[in-house]
Design a protein around this motif. Structure first.
Motif, PDB file in Angstrom:
ATOM      1  N   LEU A  98       2.581   3.231   2.698  1.00  0.00           N
ATOM      2  CA  LEU A  98       1.584   3.618   3.707  1.00  0.00           C
ATOM      3  C   LEU A  98       2.193   3.252   4.826  1.00  0.00           C
ATOM      4  O   LEU A  98       1.812   3.888   6.235  1.00  0.00           O
ATOM      5  N   LEU A  99       2.341   1.868   5.343  1.00  0.00           N
ATOM      6  CA  LEU A  99       2.601   1.442   6.691  1.00  0.00           C
ATOM      7  C   LEU A  99       4.144   1.433   7.080  1.00  0.00           C
ATOM      8  O   LEU A  99       4.972   0.893   6.151  1.00  0.00           O
TER       9      LEU A  99
ATOM     10  N   LEU B 259       0.885  -1.353  -0.059  1.00  0.00           N
ATOM     11  CA  LEU B 259      -0.078  -0.053  -0.127  1.00  0.00           C
ATOM     12  C   LEU B 259       0.927   1.419  -0.007  1.00  0.00           C
ATOM     13  O   LEU B 259       1.839   1.408   0.685  1.00  0.00           O
ATOM     14  N   ARG B 260       0.416   2.220  -1.061  1.00  0.00           N
ATOM     15  CA  ARG B 260       1.111   3.540  -1.108  1.00  0.00           C
ATOM     16  C   ARG B 260       0.187   4.547  -0.684  1.00  0.00           C
ATOM     17  O   ARG B 260      -1.018   4.356  -0.521  1.00  0.00           O
ATOM     18  N   LEU B 261       0.413   5.863  -0.393  1.00  0.00           N
ATOM     19  CA  LEU B 261      -0.310   7.020  -0.276  1.00  0.00           C
ATOM     20  C   LEU B 261      -1.333   7.128  -1.266  1.00  0.00           C
ATOM     21  O   LEU B 261      -2.582   7.277  -1.059  1.00  0.00           O
ATOM     22  N   THR B 262      -0.956   6.820  -2.601  1.00  0.00           N
ATOM     23  CA  THR B 262      -1.960   6.951  -3.693  1.00  0.00           C
ATOM     24  C   THR B 262      -2.840   5.920  -3.492  1.00  0.00           C
ATOM     25  O   THR B 262      -3.774   6.195  -4.354  1.00  0.00           O
TER      26      THR B 262
ATOM     27  N   ARG C 233      10.890   4.048   8.094  1.00  0.00           N
ATOM     28  CA  ARG C 233      11.214   3.132   7.116  1.00  0.00           C
ATOM     29  C   ARG C 233       9.872   2.235   6.751  1.00  0.00           C
ATOM     30  O   ARG C 233       9.071   1.771   8.020  1.00  0.00           O
ATOM     31  N   PRO C 234       9.477   1.876   5.674  1.00  0.00           N
ATOM     32  CA  PRO C 234       8.272   1.151   5.514  1.00  0.00           C
ATOM     33  C   PRO C 234       8.716  -0.122   6.133  1.00  0.00           C
ATOM     34  O   PRO C 234       9.641  -0.762   6.265  1.00  0.00           O
ATOM     35  N   ILE C 235       7.574  -0.879   6.761  1.00  0.00           N
ATOM     36  CA  ILE C 235       7.628  -2.344   7.233  1.00  0.00           C
ATOM     37  C   ILE C 235       7.836  -3.237   6.321  1.00  0.00           C
ATOM     38  O   ILE C 235       7.344  -3.037   5.010  1.00  0.00           O
ATOM     39  N   THR C 236       8.260  -4.394   6.729  1.00  0.00           N
ATOM     40  CA  THR C 236       8.414  -5.582   5.749  1.00  0.00           C
ATOM     41  C   THR C 236       7.662  -6.889   6.761  1.00  0.00           C
ATOM     42  O   THR C 236       7.130  -6.586   7.488  1.00  0.00           O
TER      43      THR C 236
END
Length: 341
Positions: free
Chosen positions: A241-242, A191-194, A248-251
């Motif tokens: 998003l997360l 998931l991204r902001l867009t 940093r983005p989660i994995t």
């Protein structure tokens, strides 16, 4: 049948040409034509043609096959070789919470070998009947132990996540997101902001097979997701998003950490091997019971495929009317969230 003898003049001419080239008839009879590539030579083509998910799933097994059979031509690998590796993989598989005595690892060996030979067949290197991987029978897949969670179980899981760990805000959001959308881990991680529409309460999920769908969520969750992302450094539309507290983005490791911690606080979670995918079962069961199979199928993202995939999710313990009432908008109330700071 009439046998026509060769023209002596042509035979003599052919012998002269062979003598000029330094080649005898015995050389022509003994020299084989171009052979098949070895597995090590052909494997890079297979990897290059595979998608990211396929490479991730089969990569370990492909490299193991290259190490053991790399110097053999494709037609020199026997079905018994593949079956032996299957048995070895099952016997040495790492024990996990949802492990079934290595059965899945053994199945992946066969699938990885079939992927190689499917490519060789498509490239015209071997005949379909000559594939050793397709002569090994895959073990029958056992029925899934996953089921829909009861309201009390969901409440316990959410409480454990909100009252332990080093980032309860993130963990609460993760559980709420999966409970509302029934998305897979890959869909959430991508998931991204867009992909977030806060006005209409929608998230755009891109999941396995590159399937894409806009999934409804509550406006409350949409607002919290947007606040979370922006507070942790998301600026561009393509930013994830997360995110962790450090931005940093989660994995996928966050999920592993989350369920390990919940399992330590709730022994029944560890004993049953409960994971994020159980939330998908719970939500899809509730949707199917209240809105029908067709809606549940679309909610699961199964509209692009045939078969009874959706029915494997629509199973619940106890009363079908009451067991998942907690998934209604009232059930996933603001108790799920905690406030930053």
């Amino acid at each position: 049948m009439v046998v026509v003898s060769a023209d002596p003049a042509r035979v003599a001419t052919a012998r002269q040409m062979l003598a000029h080239l330094g080649v005898t008839l015995a050389d022509l009879q003994a020299e084989p034509g171009p052979g098949l590539p070895t597995l090590a030579e052909y494997l890079p083509q297979v990897i290059a043609a595979a998608g990211p998910g396929t490479r991730r799933t089969y990569g370990t097994y492909w490299h193991r096959m290259a190490a053991v059979w790399g110097d053999r031509p494709l037609d020199a690998v026997a079905a018994s070789d593949i079956e032996a590796m299957q048995r070895q993989a099952a016997a040495t598989a790492r024990s996990r919470r949802n492990s079934r005595s290595g059965r899945h690892a053994g199945e992946l060996v066969i699938a990885a070998a079939r992927a190689i030979y499917n490519r060789a067949i498509a490239d015209g290197l071997i005949d379909a009947t000559a594939s050793p991987a397709h002569r090994v029978v895959k073990p029958r897949r056992l029925p899934s132990t996953r089921r829909a969670l009861t309201p009390d179980e969901l409440e316990e899981i959410n409480l454990a996540a909100r009252t332990s760990g080093n980032d309860v805000i993130l963990d609460a959001l993760l559980l709420r997101l999966h409970t509302e959308t029934a998305c897979r881990r890959g869909g959430a991680l991508g998931l991204r902001l867009t992909d977030l529409n806060t006005d209409r309460g929608l998230v755009r999920l891109t999941e396995k097979g590159a399937t894409l769908r806009w999934q409804p969520i509550t406006l409350d969750l949409a607002a919290h997701l947007d606040d979370h992302a922006r507070a942790r450094g998301a600026v561009l539309p393509t930013d994830r998003l997360l995110r962790y507290r450090n931005g940093r983005p989660i994995t996928s490791r966050r999920y592993d950490h989350l369920w390990k911690r919940i399992g330590e606080k709730l022994p029944w979670v560890a004993a049953q091997g409960i994971s994020t995918h159980w939330l998908r079962h719970a939500t899809l069961t509730w949707v199917e019971r209240h809105y029908g199979y067709g809606i549940a199928r679309a909610y699961a993202g199964h509209t692009d495929s045939t078969g009874p995939a959706t029915t494997t999710y629509c199973q619940s313990p106890g009363s079908v009317e009451d067991c998942l009432s907690c998934l209604s908008p009232a059930g996933v109330s603001d108790k799920t969230f905690v406030v930053d700071g």
